[in-house]
Design an enzyme around this catalytic site. Sequence first.
Site, PDB file in Angstrom:
ATOM      1  N   LYS A 178     -25.448  40.107   2.070  1.00  0.00           N
ATOM      2  CA  LYS A 178     -26.025  39.632   1.060  1.00  0.00           C
ATOM      3  C   LYS A 178     -25.135  39.411  -0.078  1.00  0.00           C
ATOM      4  O   LYS A 178     -24.444  40.112  -0.413  1.00  0.00           O
ATOM      5  CB  LYS A 178     -27.298  40.234   0.854  1.00  0.00           C
ATOM      6  CG  LYS A 178     -28.128  39.599  -0.286  1.00  0.00           C
ATOM      7  CD  LYS A 178     -29.652  40.630  -0.684  1.00  0.00           C
ATOM      8  CE  LYS A 178     -30.453  39.859  -1.650  1.00  0.00           C
ATOM      9  NZ  LYS A 178     -31.514  40.569  -2.003  1.00  0.00           N
ATOM     10  N   SER A 237     -35.949  37.705  -1.194  1.00  0.00           N
ATOM     11  CA  SER A 237     -34.709  37.607  -1.645  1.00  0.00           C
ATOM     12  C   SER A 237     -33.582  37.806  -0.648  1.00  0.00           C
ATOM     13  O   SER A 237     -32.502  36.992  -0.762  1.00  0.00           O
ATOM     14  CB  SER A 237     -34.364  38.309  -3.182  1.00  0.00           C
ATOM     15  OG  SER A 237     -34.058  39.810  -2.469  1.00  0.00           O
ATOM     16  N   SER A 297     -37.957  42.985  -0.408  1.00  0.00           N
ATOM     17  CA  SER A 297     -36.752  41.914  -0.076  1.00  0.00           C
ATOM     18  C   SER A 297     -36.032  41.951   1.242  1.00  0.00           C
ATOM     19  O   SER A 297     -35.383  41.180   1.696  1.00  0.00           O
ATOM     20  CB  SER A 297     -35.973  41.988  -1.507  1.00  0.00           C
ATOM     21  OG  SER A 297     -36.674  41.836  -2.610  1.00  0.00           O
TER      22      SER A 297
END
Length: 517
Positions: A91, A168, A192
Site C-alpha cells: 500500500k 482505504s 481498511s
Amino acid sequence: MTSNASSGALPDLYEASIAELQDGLVQGLFSSVQLVKAYLSRIEEVNIKGPELRAVIETNPKAVTQAAALDQERKEKGSRGPLHGIPLLLKDNIATLYEEGSYALLGSVVPRDAFTAAKLREAGAIFIGKTNLSEWAGARSIPLPRGFSGRGGQTRCPYYPNADPFASSSGSGVATAVGLAAGSLGTETRASIVAPSSRNNIVGIKPTVGLVSRSGVVPYSSNQDTPGPMCRSVTDAALLLSFIAGPDPRDEATLRQPGIVPDYMKALNKNALKGTRLGVPRAFIRNMKAIEETFNSSLDIFRALGAEIVDPADFSNREELLASQAEKLVMAVDFKVGISKYISELVEVPTGVKTLSDLIEFNKINPDLELPEPFYTDQSRFTDAEDVQLDDAYFAALAQNFELGRTRGIDATLAKFNLDAIILPTDVLEPKPTAIAGYPLISGEYFPDGVEVLPATPSPLHSQAPGIPFGIAFMGTAYSEFKLISYAYAFEQATHVRLQRKAYDDAIPKTQLASVM
C-alpha cells in the site's frame, strides 16, 4: 503439497500461491525476472487500460534488476527462504522511497524503509509497486468515494464494472484478487484491510495494534493503525504475518507484545474448529438480506466442522458503544499530531507541506489534482481535525474507547458466552468494536446471491451489485491471531469458495508466465 509447479506445469498467476511460485523458482521452471515481468505485464493490462482498475499507483522501475540479483544470489548462495524472489505489492502509505497517494507528498524522501518493508525485503521479497488507496487512508473525508487518491485516481472492484472496492486498502485488495502480485500489504484503522479483502474475495488479517510495527507508515491513528497482509489464501496471509510481526524500537506499541511471536504457519490446522464455541452478535449485522441469508447458511458449515454456534451473542453495551463519539475525537487528534510528526521526519518534502493546515491549503491551491469535481471535492475530516487538541478531553475519550471496545465490549462478550471467537459477515459488520479496541480481525471469502445493483447509475461507483463477494470475519481478543488464523483456515479448507466466482472477464489479465518466457 501438490501444486502445478510440482508437476512441472506453470502456475496460473490469477491464483498462484506463494508456495507454488517458490516451488517453481526452486525447480528452475522460471526465474524471478520472468515472474516480475509477467506480473508487470498483468498490471499494464488492467490497471490503466481496459477496465481501468487503478489498483496500482506506481510500479518499481528497479524491480527487474532486483529480481535478477536475487536469481543470481539463489544460484550462488541458495535461497533465503519462502519469500526469496517473490513479487509483492505494498500500500502506498508504507514507506520504501516513494510516498503516499497525495500530490502533497509527491517526491518526498523517506529516511528508511518501513519496518514491514524492511523485514520482507530482508526475506528476499521484491516490491514491484505501490497500491492505490483512499487518500490519507480515508483521513481526508467520509463522503469521498473509497479507493480514490489524487495521484492514483479511482480504484474499482474487479467483480462488477465500476463497483466500490471498499475502504482505504482497496488497491491492495483489487490487485491481489486478480493476480497482479503474489500478495500484498495493507493498513487498517477502521476496517481498511478486512473490508476490501471481503469485497475483493481475498483473505485479510488486521492484527492486534502493536503486533506489527507502524514505523514508516503514514499515520492516521496511533491507537488504531496497523499494517497487515492481504493475500489469496489464509496460508499466504499467515506466512506474510510471520515475517512482519515482532518488536520494533521505533514503535513503542510493539514493545508491549506478550512473549515471543508465534509461527503463524503452525496455526494451519484443518480440524481447528472442532470443539470451539463461536458467537454471532446479530445486533452488529447491518441489514442486507442477501448477505445475511448466505451468512446464515455458512453457520451449518461451522457446525459440521465441530463448532458450537451461540446465536445471538450480542454485546450488552452495543447501544452505548455505537452512540459514543469518543472514537471520532481520538482519530482526529491522532491524525493532526501524527501527520505533523511523520512529515517532520522526512528527509525531503518538495512541496514544503509541514502540517495538517498545509495539506488543506495545498488541496485548495491544487483543486484539479486533489479536489476534482463532482465527486472528490470534500476534505471535511481534515478541516474538522484542525480544531481539536491533545488535551484532557482526548485522554478521556481514549479511555472510553478502551472501556467500550475492550473491557465491556469484546472481552466481556467472549467471557459472558464462553466463546473462543466471534463470527459475522465482514461486508455488513459494524467495524467499531475491533477498531477502538485495537483487537484483531480476519476476513475470509464467501458469496451472496440475489443482490441488486445500487445505485443504478454509478456516482461514481455502485455500492453493491450481483456477483460481488463478501467475507466471513473472525474476531477475538488481543493477540489471538493464532487461534483466529486456525479457524479461518479450517473454514477455508472446507469450502474452497474463492474460485467459485472469478472477476468479470475484462478485469482478468491474460498474461501468464508462458507469455514472457
